[in-house]
Every structure is written in C-alpha cells, then in structure tokens.
Design a protein around this motif. Structure first.
Motif, PDB file in Angstrom:
ATOM      1  N   GLU A 101       0.984  -1.394   0.188  1.00 28.06           N
ATOM      2  CA  GLU A 101      -0.008   0.253   0.093  1.00 28.06           C
ATOM      3  C   GLU A 101       1.178   1.135  -0.123  1.00 28.06           C
ATOM      4  OE1 GLU A 101      -2.853  -0.314   2.875  1.00 28.06           O
ATOM      5  OE2 GLU A 101      -3.891  -2.130   2.336  1.00 28.06           O
ATOM      6  N   HIS A 103       1.677   2.615  -3.163  1.00 30.02           N
ATOM      7  CA  HIS A 103       0.213   3.826  -4.320  1.00 30.02           C
ATOM      8  C   HIS A 103       0.034   5.404  -3.551  1.00 30.02           C
ATOM      9  CE1 HIS A 103      -1.815   0.344  -6.393  1.00 30.02           C
ATOM     10  NE2 HIS A 103      -1.735  -0.887  -4.441  1.00 30.02           N
ATOM     11  N   SER A 139      -8.072  -2.865  -6.401  1.00 28.28           N
ATOM     12  CA  SER A 139      -7.596  -1.661  -5.919  1.00 28.28           C
ATOM     13  C   SER A 139      -8.620  -1.097  -6.558  1.00 28.28           C
ATOM     14  CB  SER A 139      -6.325  -0.817  -6.010  1.00 28.28           C
ATOM     15  OG  SER A 139      -5.774  -1.053  -7.737  1.00 28.28           O
TER      16      SER A 139
END
Length: 131
Positions: free
Chosen positions: A16, A19, A91
């Motif tokens: 994560e 991102h 996602s």
C-alpha cells in the motif's frame, strides 16, 4: 522458515505504500521496496523491466492537484516458498472530475532478500467494478 501472519501484514503495508504519491516520489524509498531485477506489467499495458528507469519515472510523477487515494481490498496471500509470497488484491481509485473510477486486479510477488521484503514482480489488470 514459515511466513507469519505479521509478515503478511507487513507485506500488505509495504504494498500500500507504493500507492502513495509521497512514497512513489521518493526514489530512495522505492529503491528499497523494489528488488534488483524487478518487472512490472502495468495496468496501462506497459512493461517496466528497468528498475532504475521506473524509479526515476515514479519520482517525476506529478500529483497536482492531489489525486484520489487508491483503496485496496480483498487481499489474499499465498506462500510460494519459505521466502516468497504471492499477493493478490483489488484496487479502486474513485472517480475524479471527468475521469471515471478505476478498478484494477493486482498481483505482486514479494521476496525476503537479505532479511527484508522486496517486490520482485507486479501486474495490474484493469477490470470492471465487482459490486
């Protein structure tokens, strides 16, 4: 060596991080997360097989105005060796302006190298919403 639940959670957090714009723009941080020899089949259809070039590309990404955060969910973790994990998840980046929401199925392989987890492969495949 078995892969523990806490290591799966650590890998999820590392995934994560990639991102987040402030992480993607830090060449040093991205270099620590991507293994030498890293390969990505991007959701755009682009193949990234030059790690250093990808790191420079990410560092140059513009985020003005700030884009919607990527929300990740439906994680699965599969040990593929004592030091490697296949991670799959979905996602979603919410719609913004005239851009529609973006749904992507993702898979990554993380390997424990010199005692720390690094991504060696990633693929993003655009998909339709699952709801």
């Amino acid at each position: 060596m078995e892969i523990s639940q806490s290591e799966f959670e650590q890998i999820r957090r590392l995934e994560e991080e990639l991102h987040r714009p402030e992480i993607r723009q830090s060449a040093r941080t991205v270099a620590s997360l991507l293994a030498k020899g890293f390969v990505e089949f991007g959701s755009s259809g682009t193949i990234y097989d030059d790690r250093d070039e990808l790191i420079m590309h990410l560092a140059a990404e513009k985020t003005e105005p700030p884009s919607q955060p990527v929300m990740a969910r439906d994680y699965t973790f599969r040990s593929i060796s004592p030091d490697a994990v296949l991670v799959t998840y979905r996602s979603v980046r919410s719609a913004e302006g005239d851009k529609p929401a973006r749904h992507v199925l993702r898979s990554s392989i993380w390997q424990r190298i010199d005692g720390r987890w690094q991504m060696i492969f990633h693929q993003g495949t655009p998909t339709m919403p699952d709801d």
